[in-house]
Design a protein around this motif. Structure first.
Motif, short mmCIF file in Angstrom:
data_model
loop_
_atom_site.label_atom_id
_atom_site.label_comp_id
_atom_site.label_asym_id
_atom_site.label_seq_id
_atom_site.Cartn_x
_atom_site.Cartn_y
_atom_site.Cartn_z
N GLU A 89 40.68 9.89 -18.29
CA GLU A 89 41.45 10.66 -19.04
C GLU A 89 40.84 12.10 -18.20
O GLU A 89 41.86 13.43 -18.94
CB GLU A 89 42.04 10.91 -19.92
CG GLU A 89 42.75 9.53 -20.26
CD GLU A 89 42.93 8.57 -21.51
OE1 GLU A 89 43.50 9.41 -22.34
OE2 GLU A 89 43.08 7.79 -21.65
N LEU A 90 39.94 12.61 -19.17
CA LEU A 90 39.49 14.11 -18.47
C LEU A 90 39.65 14.58 -17.09
O LEU A 90 39.42 14.07 -16.09
CB LEU A 90 37.54 14.44 -18.27
CG LEU A 90 37.86 13.37 -20.38
CD1 LEU A 90 36.03 13.83 -20.61
CD2 LEU A 90 38.39 14.72 -21.09
N LYS A 91 40.04 15.80 -17.59
CA LYS A 91 40.00 16.21 -14.97
C LYS A 91 38.36 16.97 -14.91
O LYS A 91 37.46 16.93 -16.40
CB LYS A 91 41.14 17.25 -15.90
CG LYS A 91 42.42 17.16 -16.09
CD LYS A 91 43.42 17.88 -15.70
CE LYS A 91 44.77 17.64 -15.76
NZ LYS A 91 45.54 18.96 -15.83
N LYS A 92 38.22 16.82 -13.63
CA LYS A 92 37.19 17.15 -13.20
C LYS A 92 36.51 18.62 -12.75
O LYS A 92 37.80 18.56 -11.92
CB LYS A 92 36.37 15.92 -12.39
CG LYS A 92 35.91 14.72 -13.36
CD LYS A 92 35.46 13.79 -12.11
CE LYS A 92 35.61 12.37 -13.48
NZ LYS A 92 34.63 11.53 -12.12
N TYR A 96 33.27 18.30 -16.90
CA TYR A 96 34.68 18.47 -16.85
C TYR A 96 35.51 19.47 -16.76
O TYR A 96 34.94 20.52 -17.83
CB TYR A 96 34.64 16.84 -18.11
CG TYR A 96 33.97 15.78 -17.85
CD1 TYR A 96 34.87 15.14 -17.28
CD2 TYR A 96 33.05 15.25 -18.04
CE1 TYR A 96 34.81 13.65 -16.45
CE2 TYR A 96 32.89 14.52 -17.89
CZ TYR A 96 33.56 13.66 -17.81
OH TYR A 96 33.78 12.30 -16.96
N GLN A 97 36.07 19.73 -17.27
CA GLN A 97 36.86 20.71 -17.39
C GLN A 97 37.22 21.23 -19.19
O GLN A 97 37.14 19.87 -19.54
CB GLN A 97 38.19 21.24 -16.67
CG GLN A 97 38.60 21.48 -15.44
CD GLN A 97 40.01 21.86 -14.88
OE1 GLN A 97 41.40 21.63 -15.53
NE2 GLN A 97 39.98 21.73 -13.68
N SER A 102 40.75 19.99 -20.75
CA SER A 102 40.59 19.09 -20.39
C SER A 102 39.93 18.14 -21.48
O SER A 102 40.20 17.49 -22.55
CB SER A 102 40.37 18.44 -19.35
OG SER A 102 40.11 16.85 -19.43
N GLN A 118 42.12 19.43 -25.35
CA GLN A 118 42.78 18.43 -24.87
C GLN A 118 42.46 17.07 -25.60
O GLN A 118 43.16 16.95 -26.80
CB GLN A 118 44.06 18.66 -23.84
CG GLN A 118 45.08 18.09 -24.38
CD GLN A 118 45.86 18.43 -23.05
OE1 GLN A 118 45.72 18.83 -22.27
NE2 GLN A 118 47.29 17.83 -22.95
N TYR A 119 41.65 16.72 -25.35
CA TYR A 119 41.32 15.08 -25.47
C TYR A 119 40.54 15.36 -27.10
O TYR A 119 41.28 14.40 -28.02
CB TYR A 119 40.55 14.96 -24.72
CG TYR A 119 40.33 13.09 -24.96
CD1 TYR A 119 40.48 12.37 -24.68
CD2 TYR A 119 38.66 12.94 -25.40
CE1 TYR A 119 40.02 11.12 -24.60
CE2 TYR A 119 38.37 11.98 -25.65
CZ TYR A 119 38.73 10.60 -25.63
OH TYR A 119 38.50 9.92 -25.83
#
Length: 165
Positions: free
Chosen positions: A5-8, A13-14, A17, A20-21
């Motif tokens: 679910e995490l943006k890379k 990772y960003q 993201s 937010q997680y």
């Protein structure tokens, strides 16, 4: 943690993201914690109500127990008093019986003494009358031998004056 679910980004990772997680995880945990706290409050309220109910029942049972204890003490007290009273009545009745028996025995002894005294007196009177009658008989016989009955003129009837056997 779900890493897909995490943006890379270029170097991993960003941050947004990840933040937010973390925020979603924190909100989920907070919601679960709030739900558990609400359940705990409801359980506590339920338990408090049950405690009050049990305390009320306990109070009622204590009152019943105290009343039964008082009644038991009163009944045992009444029984003891009744037993003492019965013993006292029995003792009084025995004393009255003994006194009455003693009085009757005294009256009986006095009556027996009076009867015996009357018997002796009657015996003495009988002996006295016997001796008097014997003396009178002897004197009458002696007088009859000495006395001559004169003939009545006209041949009177002296049968009325004759002695009967």
């Amino acid at each position: 943690m779900k890493l897909d679910e995490l943006k890379k980004g270029w170097f991993g990772y960003q941050k947004a993201s990840v933040y937010q997680y973390i925020t979603t995880l924190e909100e989920t945990c907070s919601a679960k914690l709030a739900q558990q706290e609400e359940q705990a409050r409801q359980a506590e309220a339920s338990y408090q109500a049950r405690i009050r109910q049990l305390e009320e029942e306990l109070s009622q049972l204590r009152q019943k127990y105290e009343k039964q204890q008082e009644e038991t003490l009163m009944v045992s007290s009444v029984l003891l008093d009744a037993k003492r009273y019965a013993n006292q009545m029995r003792q009084d009745a025995q004393e009255q019986d003994a006194q009455a028996r003693q009085g009757l025995e005294q009256e009986y002894a006095q009556a027996r003494g009076e009867i015996e005294r009357c018997r002796r007196q009657a015996g003495r009177l009988r002996d006295l009358f016997r001796t008097l009658l014997e003396e009178l008989d002897q004197k009458a016989e002696a007088y009859a031998e000495q006395t001559v009955v004169p003939e009545l003129p006209g041949g009177g009837n002296l049968s009325l004056f004759q002695r009967k056997d």
